[in-house]
Write an enzyme that holds these catalytic residues in place. Sequence first.
Site, PDB file in Angstrom:
ATOM      1  N   GLU A  87       1.314  -6.859   0.625  1.00  0.00           N
ATOM      2  CA  GLU A  87       0.076  -7.659   0.527  1.00  0.00           C
ATOM      3  C   GLU A  87       0.076  -8.574  -0.693  1.00  0.00           C
ATOM      4  OE1 GLU A  87       0.385  -4.637  -0.505  1.00  0.00           O
ATOM      5  OE2 GLU A  87      -1.003  -4.199  -2.147  1.00  0.00           O
ATOM      6  N   CYS A 136       1.634   2.006  -1.359  1.00  0.00           N
ATOM      7  CA  CYS A 136       1.660   2.517  -2.733  1.00  0.00           C
ATOM      8  C   CYS A 136       0.800   3.779  -2.836  1.00  0.00           C
ATOM      9  CB  CYS A 136       1.234   1.417  -3.715  1.00  0.00           C
ATOM     10  SG  CYS A 136       1.729   1.783  -5.418  1.00  0.00           S
ATOM     11  N   HIS A 143       4.638  -3.516  -2.235  1.00  0.00           N
ATOM     12  CA  HIS A 143       3.348  -4.146  -1.898  1.00  0.00           C
ATOM     13  C   HIS A 143       3.517  -5.423  -1.068  1.00  0.00           C
ATOM     14  CE1 HIS A 143       0.595  -1.793  -4.498  1.00  0.00           C
ATOM     15  NE2 HIS A 143       1.650  -1.634  -5.262  1.00  0.00           N
TER      16      HIS A 143
END
Lengths: 224, 88
Positions: free
Chosen positions: A194, A85, A192
Amino acid sequence: MKAAVITFPGSNCDLDLFHALADLDFEPTVVSAQTTDLSNYDAIFLPGGFSYGDYLRSGAIARFAPVMAAVSQAAADGKIVVGICNGFQILTEAGLLPGQLFGNEQPGFICDEVDLLIDNSNTTYTNAYADSRIKIPIAHGEGNYYVDSATLAEMEANHQIVFRYADNPNGSVANIAGVMNLAGNVFGMMPHPERAVDAITGNTDGHPFFKSILQTLGMAVGRK
Amino acid sequence: MYTAKIYVTYKPSIVDPQGEVIQAALQRMNYQGISSVTQGKYFEVNLAAPNVAAAKNEVANFTDALLINQNTETYRFELVSTDDEVQA
């Protein structure tokens, strides 16, 4: 494997990234953007957020942060450098990845979960995926990836496009969601992974992303 | 001393999402004659330089390096001498 997660003023996904990496036995450390030496780390991660308030352009100020000379050095040394990002935006502004991310074609900030197509399954970032279509969260206002047509043609020919959106949410050229440099050691993506590593969040499609990096580096994966 | 007035816009080949949204709003407001809107950025930078040529060179250098991203943006600038203020 020792991993650095770099915190810029305004980063806000640094701890999510830290926990995703720790969960996979990466030995992560959160490192300040004032750091000038990253030689102790095997992999460098630039997290999401709004570094320096996204003033001027996303990533434009962060690319001149003290740590960035060491990030460039790590990239030149062939170490793995990953930007997610805002981290992706910083890597493009720094010239470590081609192109630029600017305002979404459809106005406004998008917070959603989208399908990605794995365009190149033979990379440091995708080799552990069993499926070629995955679901990953996105959260960005400036995720519209632009690169000129000549550079895009080179990137396509060199298989540098790693992830594409199944249904383009932001106007990105060629539906691009994630790219790597020619050498393959520098990578950036707007979605994302994560945020999708724990079953409690309802999505673990980000887990193989980190597992792929560990596998590439020949490390055993210890899932807690 | 000089003041550089720097205007940054998207290149003509780049779709400007904010400009398009503003244009649509203006048309809804009944400004029917508007055919396009470009949103850009404006900077005023005060700088010291030995002469106009050096000042122009410096403005071009730092604008390319930081103020614009050459993938999508372009710029023009005006340079105004502020020597009277400096001497005052």
